[in-house]
Design a protein around this motif. Structure first.
Motif, PDB file in Angstrom:
ATOM      1  N   THR A   1       0.864  -1.180   0.000  1.00  0.00           N
ATOM      2  CA  THR A   1       0.000   0.000   0.000  1.00  0.00           C
ATOM      3  C   THR A   1       0.903   1.232   0.000  1.00  0.00           C
ATOM      4  OG1 THR A   1      -1.537  -1.250   1.405  1.00  0.00           O
ATOM      5  CG2 THR A   1      -1.992   1.099   1.097  1.00  0.00           C
TER       6      THR A   1
ATOM      7  N   GLN B   1       0.535   4.092   2.662  1.00  0.00           N
ATOM      8  CA  GLN B   1       0.258   3.730   4.050  1.00  0.00           C
ATOM      9  C   GLN B   1       1.443   4.012   4.959  1.00  0.00           C
ATOM     10  OE1 GLN B   1      -2.592   0.700   5.257  1.00  0.00           O
ATOM     11  NE2 GLN B   1      -0.857  -0.599   5.728  1.00  0.00           N
TER      12      GLN B   1
ATOM     13  N   SER C   1      -5.481  -0.300   4.714  1.00  0.00           N
ATOM     14  CA  SER C   1      -5.216  -0.299   3.266  1.00  0.00           C
ATOM     15  C   SER C   1      -6.474   0.037   2.479  1.00  0.00           C
ATOM     16  CB  SER C   1      -4.681  -1.671   2.827  1.00  0.00           C
ATOM     17  OG  SER C   1      -3.426  -1.934   3.404  1.00  0.00           O
TER      18      SER C   1
ATOM     19  N   ALA D   1      -6.951   3.693   2.742  1.00  0.00           N
ATOM     20  CA  ALA D   1      -6.011   4.378   1.847  1.00  0.00           C
ATOM     21  C   ALA D   1      -6.477   4.295   0.391  1.00  0.00           C
ATOM     22  CB  ALA D   1      -4.614   3.764   2.001  1.00  0.00           C
ATOM     23  N   ASP D   2      -6.997   3.136   0.001  1.00  0.00           N
ATOM     24  CA  ASP D   2      -7.519   2.994  -1.361  1.00  0.00           C
ATOM     25  C   ASP D   2      -8.647   3.983  -1.628  1.00  0.00           C
ATOM     26  OD1 ASP D   2      -5.765   0.982  -1.866  1.00  0.00           O
ATOM     27  OD2 ASP D   2      -7.231  -0.655  -1.757  1.00  0.00           O
TER      28      ASP D   2
ATOM     29  N   HIS E   1      -5.434   0.894  -5.656  1.00  0.00           N
ATOM     30  CA  HIS E   1      -5.705  -0.476  -5.244  1.00  0.00           C
ATOM     31  C   HIS E   1      -4.439  -1.076  -4.635  1.00  0.00           C
ATOM     32  CE1 HIS E   1      -9.595  -0.465  -7.253  1.00  0.00           C
ATOM     33  NE2 HIS E   1      -8.994   0.101  -8.287  1.00  0.00           N
ATOM     34  N   HIS E   2      -4.547  -1.525  -3.384  1.00  0.00           N
ATOM     35  CA  HIS E   2      -3.375  -2.086  -2.725  1.00  0.00           C
ATOM     36  C   HIS E   2      -3.196  -3.557  -3.094  1.00  0.00           C
ATOM     37  CE1 HIS E   2      -6.540  -3.539   0.006  1.00  0.00           C
ATOM     38  NE2 HIS E   2      -5.678  -4.456   0.398  1.00  0.00           N
TER      39      HIS E   2
ATOM     40  N   SER F   1      -2.792  -6.782  -1.233  1.00  0.00           N
ATOM     41  CA  SER F   1      -2.979  -7.210   0.158  1.00  0.00           C
ATOM     42  C   SER F   1      -1.930  -8.233   0.596  1.00  0.00           C
ATOM     43  CB  SER F   1      -4.388  -7.780   0.344  1.00  0.00           C
ATOM     44  OG  SER F   1      -4.619  -8.858  -0.534  1.00  0.00           O
TER      45      SER F   1
ATOM     46  N   GLU G   1       1.303  -6.540   1.108  1.00  0.00           N
ATOM     47  CA  GLU G   1       1.226  -5.730   2.319  1.00  0.00           C
ATOM     48  C   GLU G   1       1.498  -6.569   3.565  1.00  0.00           C
ATOM     49  OE1 GLU G   1       1.043  -2.577   4.726  1.00  0.00           O
ATOM     50  OE2 GLU G   1       0.955  -2.470   2.540  1.00  0.00           O
TER      51      GLU G   1
ATOM     52  N   THR H   1      -1.857   7.423   8.269  1.00  0.00           N
ATOM     53  CA  THR H   1      -1.976   7.277   6.819  1.00  0.00           C
ATOM     54  C   THR H   1      -2.799   8.412   6.221  1.00  0.00           C
ATOM     55  OG1 THR H   1      -1.786   4.868   6.955  1.00  0.00           O
ATOM     56  CG2 THR H   1      -2.834   5.768   4.982  1.00  0.00           C
TER      57      THR H   1
END
Length: 547
Positions: free
Chosen positions: A61, A64, A262, A265-266, A272-273, A275, A278, A304
């Motif tokens: 992310t 983040q 995350s 944050a998206d 798009h993180h 995952s 992450e 974040t």
């Protein structure tokens, strides 16, 4: 695949400002979390530095910012207290070994691609869990706000509260109220320049140093300076099962905490993180943090959001935030020793209230009753039992509720048909066949996926029917069956034959037919009584009934 996910150099100015701003916000929180955990303020700073740096470099992310969080600190406080009580000398080393193991589990979760499953966590469970964490943080700080000592857990905090109220230190209460007022009431135009927690930390420390210095208010005291020392992992075999259990709790909590951040944050960056990546980054950060005596951490929502709003977009900002904290540690460690405990407690009260899901609590009177029950059950278990039990019970409750609803939907699709008056979806020929049979042919129709949740009720539904000679079981519109549903169909056929009924099956010619043969559910039926279509099965059933 890029070594550092989302890294580019087109936003250097925004990343620098975002990293600096996030570090300013993280400083008082890291110190407060360190004190609250029992490991000391320096452990909070180490956690913010190592988790923040390595999660930014290896995570998935880009925007983040990671470090110690309220949920992770609550769990770490229990772990630290437990192992120090077992062994006052080796206890801290055992606790930090658990942090390393938790990081290793997170890396494993990422490698196994478990990250995507966070999307299946029911919202009432998440809400109750986060609200419970917020309540725990607040309860743990109440004694400190009254001038007493911090407690190791929410129950002990409640038990010690009457004694703390009998021995109130009013100067501590006053400083606490001022701190809370600053973090809650600082005008927006000021908070955009100086984060309220840092403002509270500054003014609270000055008040204690110059106004209330002689009134016995406790301060952080001497803090180590320089780089941290390496912590050798300590794993006694007799304690290994408990350590693994604690590490799994940390890993699961860190996974949930980080991936929820995350998602936040998206939403605010329209990105798009990754995952699973992450989780690997968070695991590396937590493993290294434990190796150097730092608290475990996760993606931190507030830091974040501050980072993104200040312009941070890439891992540069998260890594810079950690390096800024490192420079503060190396240069201002002696100054931080004068920070009062009550000021950090006031800051944590704000953290606790921010974590509580007030929106869901306000909607609880008009929300789904089952969801509200799950949320309050998880909240109560989080506060009074433990986090893993709370999440486990909540997921099981939500799964059972989902199963019940799905079973109801499946049962609603099952129909007992003797003619057009029972079902208007029959073709004219199908209806004519049933009418001509005069009730001797019973069409038992199933549609949609059928699973174990509906299996037993499906058997009961057919068992109530007796006034017929031929059963036509139609599963041609069923796309899938599980083992329990296949066994239920077998039991229905056996029961019908035992009642001297003839049986014809419309099974289609796809996956369901293969499943029924594989599970031996059609072995008692003649091949001539197994048909691909309903109309063919009804014709066969009518011929049998008239013979």
């Amino acid at each position: 695949m890029n070594l550092i996910h989302g890294l580019h150099f087109n936003n250097i100015r925004g990343d620098i400002f975002g990293g600096l701003t996030a570090a300013v916000v993280a400083l008082p929180l890291a110190l407060a979390f360190g004190v609250s955990s029992g490991a000391g303020p320096i452990a909070g700073l180490y956690g913010a530095i190592f988790v923040g740096l390595f999660a930014a470099l290896f995570g998935g992310t880009p925007s983040q910012v990671s470090g110690p969080t309220g949920p992770m600190t609550v769990v770490m406080a229990g772990i630290f207290t437990h192992y120090v009580a077992l062994d006052p000398v080796q206890g801290p080393a055992l606790a930090f070994t658990v942090v390393m193991m938790g990081g290793a589990f997170q890396i494993l979760f990422g490698v196994l691609k478990i990250g995507r499953y966070i999307n299946y966590m029911p919202q009432p469970v998440i809400s109750g869990f986060m609200s419970g964490i917020g309540v725990i943080i607040i309860l743990l700080q109440l004694g400190v706000l009254l001038g007493g000592d911090s407690s190791s857990g929410p129950l002990s905090a409640l038990q010690s509260l009457p004694d703390a109220m009998r021995n109130v230190v009013w100067e501590a209460v006053l400083i606490g109220i001022i701190t809370i007022a600053i973090v809650y009431l600082t005008p927006a135009f000021i908070s955009r320049v100086v984060p309220p927690p840092l403002l509270a930390l500054f003014f609270g420390t000055l008040l204690v140093a110059f106004v209330f210095n002689a009134h016995g208010l406790t301060i952080l005291g001497e803090m180590p300076t320089g780089l941290p020392s390496f912590q050798i992992p300590t794993i006694p075999m007799d304690l290994l099962p408990g350590m693994v259990n604690s590490a799994v709790i940390l890993a699961l909590l860190g996974t949930i905490d980080s991936l929820l951040t995350s998602l936040v944050a998206d939403n605010i960056t329209r990105s798009h993180h990754n995952s699973n990546r992450e989780l690997i980054g968070q695991g590396i950060g937590n493993t290294i943090s434990g190796l150097f005596g730092g608290l475990p951490g996760a993606g931190a929502t507030m830091r974040t959001m501050v980072n993104v709003r200040a312009g941070g977009q890439t891992p540069i900002s998260g890594a810079l935030h950690a390096l800024v904290l490192l420079s503060i540690l190396l240069g201002l460690g002696s100054v931080a020793s004068y920070i009062p405990h009550v000021v950090l407690a006031g800051i944590l009260i704000k953290v606790g209230t921010d974590i509580i899901d007030w929106g869901y609590l306000k909607r609880s009177l008009r929300s789904s009753r089952s969801g509200v029950v799950i949320m309050y059950a998880v909240l109560g278990l989080t506060v009074f039992v433990d986090l893993l039990t709370a999440v486990g019970v909540g997921v099981v409750m939500a799964s059972l509720l989902f199963l019940k609803r799905q079973s109801d939907i499946q049962l609603a699709s099952i129909r007992v048909i003797r003619g057009a008056e029972d079902d208007d979806s029959l073709s004219s020929e199908e209806n004519d066949i049933l009418v001509s049979a005069g009730g001797k042919v019973l069409l038992f129709y199933l549609a949609g996926p059928i699973s174990f949740g509906a299996a037993k009720d499906m058997i009961k539904l057919l068992a109530r029917e007796d006034d017929f000679n031929v059963l036509v079981l139609d599963v041609s519109d069923v796309p899938s069956l599980d083992y329990s549903a296949s066994c239920a169909i077998k039991d229905m056929l056996i029961d019908s034959l035992a009642r001297n009924k003839k049986v014809v099956v419309a099974s289609g010619d796809g996956v369901v037919l293969d499943t029924l043969w594989r599970e031996d559910s059609l072995s008692m039926i003649s091949d001539t009584n197994i048909h691909a279509s309903r109309i063919s099965a009804l014709r066969c059933g009518a011929d049998i009934a008239s013979s």
